[in-house]
Design a protein around this motif. Structure first.
Motif, mmCIF file in Angstrom:
data_model
loop_
_atom_site.group_PDB
_atom_site.id
_atom_site.type_symbol
_atom_site.label_atom_id
_atom_site.label_comp_id
_atom_site.label_asym_id
_atom_site.label_seq_id
_atom_site.Cartn_x
_atom_site.Cartn_y
_atom_site.Cartn_z
ATOM 1 N N CYS A 148 52.775 34.544 6.456
ATOM 2 C CA CYS A 148 53.491 35.808 6.318
ATOM 3 C C CYS A 148 52.527 36.957 6.056
ATOM 4 N N TYR A 149 51.503 36.694 5.262
ATOM 5 C CA TYR A 149 50.515 37.736 4.970
ATOM 6 C C TYR A 149 49.747 38.127 6.240
ATOM 7 N N ALA A 150 49.376 37.124 7.041
ATOM 8 C CA ALA A 150 48.671 37.404 8.294
ATOM 9 C C ALA A 150 49.546 38.230 9.236
ATOM 10 N N THR A 151 50.831 37.886 9.302
ATOM 11 C CA THR A 151 51.771 38.633 10.143
ATOM 12 C C THR A 151 51.927 40.058 9.642
ATOM 13 N N ALA A 152 52.081 40.223 8.337
ATOM 14 C CA ALA A 152 52.209 41.555 7.750
ATOM 15 C C ALA A 152 50.945 42.385 7.988
ATOM 16 N N SER A 153 49.793 41.742 8.016
ATOM 17 C CA SER A 153 48.533 42.455 8.251
ATOM 18 C C SER A 153 48.471 43.035 9.663
ATOM 19 N N ILE A 154 49.003 42.278 10.649
ATOM 20 C CA ILE A 154 49.074 42.808 12.016
ATOM 21 C C ILE A 154 49.981 44.029 12.052
ATOM 22 N N ILE A 155 51.127 43.928 11.409
ATOM 23 C CA ILE A 155 52.092 45.030 11.373
ATOM 24 C C ILE A 155 51.471 46.261 10.718
ATOM 25 N N ARG A 156 50.773 46.043 9.619
ATOM 26 C CA ARG A 156 50.082 47.135 8.915
ATOM 27 C C ARG A 156 49.053 47.807 9.820
ATOM 28 N N GLU A 157 48.219 47.002 10.491
ATOM 29 C CA GLU A 157 47.156 47.554 11.330
ATOM 30 C C GLU A 157 47.734 48.359 12.493
ATOM 31 N N ILE A 158 48.750 47.816 13.145
ATOM 32 C CA ILE A 158 49.352 48.507 14.285
ATOM 33 C C ILE A 158 50.016 49.806 13.842
ATOM 34 N N THR A 159 50.670 49.795 12.689
ATOM 35 C CA THR A 159 51.315 51.015 12.187
ATOM 36 C C THR A 159 50.281 52.091 11.893
ATOM 37 N N LEU A 160 49.151 51.700 11.296
ATOM 38 C CA LEU A 160 48.097 52.676 11.013
ATOM 39 C C LEU A 160 47.470 53.207 12.302
ATOM 40 N N LEU A 161 47.343 52.346 13.323
ATOM 41 C CA LEU A 161 46.766 52.778 14.592
ATOM 42 C C LEU A 161 47.660 53.779 15.322
ATOM 43 N N ALA A 162 48.972 53.573 15.215
ATOM 44 C CA ALA A 162 49.915 54.316 16.063
ATOM 45 C C ALA A 162 50.481 55.575 15.414
ATOM 46 N N THR A 163 50.250 55.787 14.126
ATOM 47 C CA THR A 163 50.847 56.934 13.434
ATOM 48 C C THR A 163 49.793 57.914 12.947
ATOM 49 N N LYS A 164 50.224 59.135 12.729
ATOM 50 C CA LYS A 164 49.357 60.183 12.198
ATOM 51 C C LYS A 164 49.913 60.678 10.869
ATOM 52 N N GLU A 165 49.063 61.395 10.149
ATOM 53 C CA GLU A 165 49.467 61.902 8.844
ATOM 54 C C GLU A 165 50.674 62.841 8.945
ATOM 55 N N VAL A 166 51.615 62.650 8.055
ATOM 56 C CA VAL A 166 52.820 63.481 7.911
ATOM 57 C C VAL A 166 53.517 63.663 9.250
ATOM 58 N N GLU A 167 53.638 62.563 9.990
ATOM 59 C CA GLU A 167 54.349 62.569 11.266
ATOM 60 C C GLU A 167 55.536 61.633 11.093
ATOM 61 N N GLY A 168 56.617 62.176 10.587
ATOM 62 C CA GLY A 168 57.762 61.361 10.207
ATOM 63 C C GLY A 168 58.516 60.787 11.378
ATOM 64 N N ASP A 169 59.144 59.654 11.150
ATOM 65 C CA ASP A 169 60.018 59.035 12.137
ATOM 66 C C ASP A 169 61.103 58.292 11.378
ATOM 67 N N GLU A 170 62.330 58.703 11.546
ATOM 68 C CA GLU A 170 63.433 58.156 10.765
ATOM 69 C C GLU A 170 63.710 56.683 11.084
ATOM 70 N N GLU A 171 63.249 56.201 12.252
ATOM 71 C CA GLU A 171 63.518 54.813 12.636
ATOM 72 C C GLU A 171 62.455 53.841 12.151
ATOM 73 N N LEU A 172 61.235 54.331 11.941
ATOM 74 C CA LEU A 172 60.137 53.424 11.656
ATOM 75 C C LEU A 172 60.172 52.870 10.235
ATOM 76 N N TYR A 173 60.513 53.685 9.263
ATOM 77 C CA TYR A 173 60.562 53.193 7.881
ATOM 78 C C TYR A 173 61.583 52.049 7.732
ATOM 79 N N PRO A 174 62.817 52.182 8.222
ATOM 80 C CA PRO A 174 63.757 51.053 8.121
ATOM 81 C C PRO A 174 63.251 49.794 8.821
ATOM 82 N N LEU A 175 62.548 49.971 9.949
ATOM 83 C CA LEU A 175 62.012 48.809 10.663
ATOM 84 C C LEU A 175 60.947 48.104 9.829
ATOM 85 N N LEU A 176 60.068 48.883 9.194
ATOM 86 C CA LEU A 176 59.051 48.291 8.327
ATOM 87 C C LEU A 176 59.699 47.559 7.150
ATOM 88 N N MET A 177 60.703 48.170 6.558
ATOM 89 C CA MET A 177 61.392 47.534 5.444
ATOM 90 C C MET A 177 62.062 46.238 5.898
#
Length: 253
Positions: free
Chosen positions: A93-122
């Motif tokens: 689970c930690y390895a899977t979460a690490s992929i999700i973390r890395e991809i999210t950091l790669l694809a997003t920019k500072e203070v660039e909100g998206d109402e759909e992404l936070y619920p998906l991460l949760m």
């Protein structure tokens, strides 16, 4: 100078690193502000405000200033909502979460909100924490994530002839083109291809349209898990034009 206004946000910790002797630089994904990086002054010495709260993947409610002009936000305090302990204690689970973390950091920019992404991460971190199978959770996260950031794979019809899915047809997903081709339109010129079965295509299409609260009900066969994970990994590398480092950790388990 006007005093900096503070905001309160639900947030997930995506990165945390030392800064000086007592401070931490923390990157969160916030419900309404998107990705926010801030400084938590004295966090390494804190016995109240930040102790055991700034761990990776933790769900928090943070009090912070809104960053401006590429400056760091100031993190005034944090309330732990869920530490997702099970997620961090299970290596898969930690390895899977690490992929999700890395991809999210790669694809997003500072203070660039998206109402759909936070619920998906949760949803995905909660699923992993509740000990649901990590590979289907990762597959469903990725197919939704690519759609949210505007790069949804074309899985409903052939890129060449435009025909909808046929039950007796075999399809190849072409990484560079971002979609599927039937056997008639498939070309040997496309070097990076992945075979996707009817079952895999239907599961992924359903996952795109299913409410988050029902995603855990979807099933993926072992073959569909392998097909989906392989093409989504290659598709992610194509989009970001780099290797996803955390993926090697999952593959080695």
């Amino acid at each position: 100078m006007q005093p900096k206004q503070q905001a309160e946000s639900a947030a997930i910790v995506l990165d945390c690193r030392d800064h000086g002797e007592s401070d931490l630089i923390v990157t969160f994904f916030c419900q309404h502000h998107g990705r926010v990086t801030g400084i938590a002054k004295g966090a390494k010495r804190s016995k109240k405000r930040f102790v055991n709260k700034l761990e990776l993947f933790s769900s928090l409610r943070i009090l912070h200033t809104t960053p401006q002009n590429n400056r760091l936000a100031f993190i005034a305090g944090a309330e732990l909502l869920d530490g997702f302990i099970n997620l961090r204690e299970d290596i898969s689970c930690y390895a899977t979460a690490s992929i999700i973390r890395e991809i999210t950091l790669l694809a997003t920019k500072e203070v660039e909100g998206d109402e759909e992404l936070y619920p998906l991460l949760m949803w995905v971190f909660s699923s992993l924490n509740n000990e649901r199978p990590p590979i289907p959770a990762l597959v469903f996260f990725l197919i939704r994530f690519f759609s949210i950031i505007g790069y949804s794979p074309q899985l409903k019809s052939c890129l060449g002839c435009g025909k909808q899915l046929q039950s007796d047809e075999t399809y190849q997903f072409h990484i560079a083109s971002g979609g599927i081709c039937c056997s008639k339109c498939n070309s040997s010129e496309h070097s990076s291809r992945h075979t996707l079965s009817q079952g895999t295509l239907r599961s992924l299409t359903t996952a795109l349209n299913q409410p988050l609260g029902r995603l855990h009900r979807l099933q993926l066969s072992g073959n569909s898990q392998q097909e989906a994970l392989s093409f989504l990994h290659s598709y992610g590398r194509q989009l970001f034009q780099r290797e996803i480092i955390s993926w090697a950790f999952l593959e080695n388990l």
